[in-house]
Scaffold this motif. Structure first.
Motif, mmCIF file in Angstrom:
data_model
loop_
_atom_site.group_PDB
_atom_site.id
_atom_site.type_symbol
_atom_site.label_atom_id
_atom_site.label_comp_id
_atom_site.label_asym_id
_atom_site.label_seq_id
_atom_site.Cartn_x
_atom_site.Cartn_y
_atom_site.Cartn_z
ATOM 1 N N LEU A 95 1.646 16.018 -3.415
ATOM 2 C CA LEU A 95 1.023 16.654 -2.500
ATOM 3 C C LEU A 95 1.178 16.783 -1.138
ATOM 4 O O LEU A 95 1.304 17.722 -0.388
ATOM 5 C CB LEU A 95 -0.474 16.081 -2.718
ATOM 6 C CG LEU A 95 -1.690 16.795 -1.837
ATOM 7 C CD1 LEU A 95 -1.642 18.060 -2.207
ATOM 8 C CD2 LEU A 95 -2.935 15.748 -2.072
ATOM 9 N N ARG A 96 1.576 15.275 -0.477
ATOM 10 C CA ARG A 96 2.013 15.378 0.823
ATOM 11 C C ARG A 96 3.249 16.174 1.081
ATOM 12 O O ARG A 96 3.359 16.996 2.007
ATOM 13 C CB ARG A 96 2.233 13.909 1.249
ATOM 14 C CG ARG A 96 0.983 13.143 1.434
ATOM 15 C CD ARG A 96 1.130 12.036 2.364
ATOM 16 N NE ARG A 96 -0.001 11.451 2.697
ATOM 17 C CZ ARG A 96 -0.468 10.311 2.095
ATOM 18 N NH1 ARG A 96 0.430 9.705 1.486
ATOM 19 N NH2 ARG A 96 -1.554 9.816 2.566
ATOM 20 N N ALA A 97 4.451 16.308 0.136
ATOM 21 C CA ALA A 97 5.348 17.045 0.247
ATOM 22 C C ALA A 97 4.938 18.531 0.443
ATOM 23 O O ALA A 97 5.787 18.979 1.203
ATOM 24 C CB ALA A 97 6.511 16.802 -1.013
ATOM 25 N N ALA A 98 4.225 18.868 -0.526
ATOM 26 C CA ALA A 98 3.964 20.453 -0.342
ATOM 27 C C ALA A 98 3.023 20.742 0.716
ATOM 28 O O ALA A 98 3.359 21.935 1.400
ATOM 29 C CB ALA A 98 2.824 20.755 -1.840
ATOM 30 N N LEU A 99 2.328 19.895 1.229
ATOM 31 C CA LEU A 99 1.517 20.055 2.563
ATOM 32 C C LEU A 99 2.247 20.127 3.656
ATOM 33 O O LEU A 99 2.270 20.872 4.486
ATOM 34 C CB LEU A 99 0.115 19.020 2.704
ATOM 35 C CG LEU A 99 -0.732 19.212 1.676
ATOM 36 C CD1 LEU A 99 -1.812 18.033 1.933
ATOM 37 C CD2 LEU A 99 -1.554 20.356 2.171
ATOM 38 N N TYR A 100 3.300 19.248 3.658
ATOM 39 C CA TYR A 100 4.237 19.115 4.841
ATOM 40 C C TYR A 100 5.342 20.154 4.859
ATOM 41 O O TYR A 100 5.399 20.889 5.934
ATOM 42 C CB TYR A 100 5.171 17.823 4.627
ATOM 43 C CG TYR A 100 5.974 17.643 5.785
ATOM 44 C CD1 TYR A 100 5.837 17.659 7.078
ATOM 45 C CD2 TYR A 100 7.480 17.552 5.306
ATOM 46 C CE1 TYR A 100 6.995 17.200 8.132
ATOM 47 C CE2 TYR A 100 8.661 17.297 6.502
ATOM 48 C CZ TYR A 100 8.080 17.247 7.589
ATOM 49 O OH TYR A 100 8.949 17.059 8.673
ATOM 50 N N ALA A 101 5.780 20.519 3.689
ATOM 51 C CA ALA A 101 6.636 21.684 3.456
ATOM 52 C C ALA A 101 5.902 23.147 4.027
ATOM 53 O O ALA A 101 6.483 23.850 4.714
ATOM 54 C CB ALA A 101 7.580 21.738 2.473
ATOM 55 N N GLY A 102 5.040 23.169 3.307
ATOM 56 C CA GLY A 102 4.335 24.464 3.376
ATOM 57 C C GLY A 102 3.560 24.623 4.748
ATOM 58 O O GLY A 102 3.704 25.684 5.407
ATOM 59 N N GLY A 103 3.056 23.559 5.026
ATOM 60 C CA GLY A 103 2.565 23.499 6.396
ATOM 61 C C GLY A 103 3.385 23.646 7.610
ATOM 62 O O GLY A 103 3.124 24.397 8.623
ATOM 63 N N SER A 104 4.529 23.198 7.425
ATOM 64 C CA SER A 104 5.555 23.241 8.625
ATOM 65 C C SER A 104 5.725 24.694 8.731
ATOM 66 O O SER A 104 6.122 25.287 9.843
ATOM 67 C CB SER A 104 6.675 22.371 8.235
ATOM 68 O OG SER A 104 6.328 21.104 8.345
ATOM 69 N N VAL A 105 6.393 25.327 7.503
ATOM 70 C CA VAL A 105 6.748 26.751 7.481
ATOM 71 C C VAL A 105 5.619 27.784 8.040
ATOM 72 O O VAL A 105 5.977 28.507 8.991
ATOM 73 C CB VAL A 105 7.232 27.175 6.198
ATOM 74 C CG1 VAL A 105 7.522 28.655 6.136
ATOM 75 C CG2 VAL A 105 8.452 26.333 5.976
ATOM 76 N N VAL A 106 4.453 27.658 7.589
ATOM 77 C CA VAL A 106 3.288 28.468 7.812
ATOM 78 C C VAL A 106 2.960 28.155 9.081
ATOM 79 O O VAL A 106 2.753 29.359 10.016
ATOM 80 C CB VAL A 106 2.267 28.310 6.548
ATOM 81 C CG1 VAL A 106 1.033 29.168 7.098
ATOM 82 C CG2 VAL A 106 2.758 28.704 5.402
ATOM 83 N N LEU A 107 2.478 27.067 9.406
ATOM 84 C CA LEU A 107 1.933 26.755 10.932
ATOM 85 C C LEU A 107 3.022 27.082 12.043
ATOM 86 O O LEU A 107 3.113 27.263 13.023
ATOM 87 C CB LEU A 107 1.463 25.244 10.833
ATOM 88 C CG LEU A 107 0.310 25.343 10.177
ATOM 89 C CD1 LEU A 107 -0.284 23.922 10.166
ATOM 90 C CD2 LEU A 107 -0.891 25.926 10.750
ATOM 91 N N GLY A 108 4.565 26.875 11.555
ATOM 92 C CA GLY A 108 5.362 27.076 12.619
ATOM 93 C C GLY A 108 5.544 28.450 12.686
ATOM 94 O O GLY A 108 5.772 28.919 13.944
ATOM 95 N N VAL A 109 5.480 29.134 11.923
ATOM 96 C CA VAL A 109 5.597 30.965 11.889
ATOM 97 C C VAL A 109 4.288 31.366 12.814
ATOM 98 O O VAL A 109 4.400 32.047 13.578
ATOM 99 C CB VAL A 109 5.615 31.563 10.572
ATOM 100 C CG1 VAL A 109 5.602 32.990 10.772
ATOM 101 C CG2 VAL A 109 7.233 31.080 10.016
ATOM 102 N N LEU A 110 3.216 30.605 12.479
ATOM 103 C CA LEU A 110 1.923 31.226 13.029
ATOM 104 C C LEU A 110 2.065 30.647 14.635
ATOM 105 O O LEU A 110 1.672 31.389 15.512
ATOM 106 C CB LEU A 110 0.776 30.504 12.406
ATOM 107 C CG LEU A 110 0.298 31.172 11.076
ATOM 108 C CD1 LEU A 110 -0.796 30.495 10.499
ATOM 109 C CD2 LEU A 110 0.094 32.755 11.244
ATOM 110 N N ALA A 111 2.701 29.650 14.926
ATOM 111 C CA ALA A 111 2.688 29.118 16.273
ATOM 112 C C ALA A 111 3.676 29.795 16.960
ATOM 113 O O ALA A 111 3.453 30.342 18.133
ATOM 114 C CB ALA A 111 3.088 27.605 16.194
ATOM 115 N N THR A 112 4.813 30.434 15.905
ATOM 116 C CA THR A 112 5.446 31.416 17.013
ATOM 117 C C THR A 112 4.870 32.588 17.460
ATOM 118 O O THR A 112 5.125 32.982 18.424
ATOM 119 C CB THR A 112 6.656 31.426 16.024
ATOM 120 O OG1 THR A 112 7.492 30.460 15.808
ATOM 121 C CG2 THR A 112 7.906 32.620 16.786
#
Length: 122
Positions: A95-112
């Motif tokens: 769960l944490r791995a999925a949240l970390y990986a998915g969140g990093s990618v999705v939120l990183g792109v949104l932050a860009t």
């Protein structure tokens, strides 16, 4: 002395990133081979270095600061992302791995997108 090891590695990693990146001519809108190659090779390198440290005790603290934090940190922080995701998965924390990986990618792109939007307002 800690920072000296990190800086020494960064002095190697940043030019290495530029050297590897300039081997590819990427036009706007095409597949970004530059970053892709750097990210994948950085992930391989951190896996190898930290794997050898954990499995064989090859690298002491100073060598890890030089090679992992300094060199790889300036070459690509994606390697840290890869290692941290691996670490969560090997500890059965899916769960944490999925949240970390998915969140990093999705939120990183949104932050860009957000950064570009703010830049356009100025």
């Amino acid at each position: 002395m800690t920072y000296a090891w990190i800086v020494a590695g960064a002095v190697i990693g940043a030019p290495l990133r530029y050297f590897v990146g300039t081997r590819f001519d990427v036009a706007a809108g095409q597949f970004p081979w530059w970053t892709f190659t750097i990210n994948v090779t950085g992930c391989f390198a951190i896996g190898l270095l930290l794997g050898l440290t954990e499995e064989r005790g090859w690298f002491n603290r100073e060598a890890r600061l030089l090679l992992v934090t300094g060199l790889l940190g300036s070459y690509t922080t994606f390697s840290a992302f890869g290692w941290e995701t691996y670490d969560l998965l090997r500890n059965d924390d899916l769960l944490r791995a999925a949240l970390y990986a998915g969140g990093s990618v999705v939120l990183g792109v949104l932050a860009t997108f957000a950064g570009v939007a703010i830049a356009r307002l100025t």
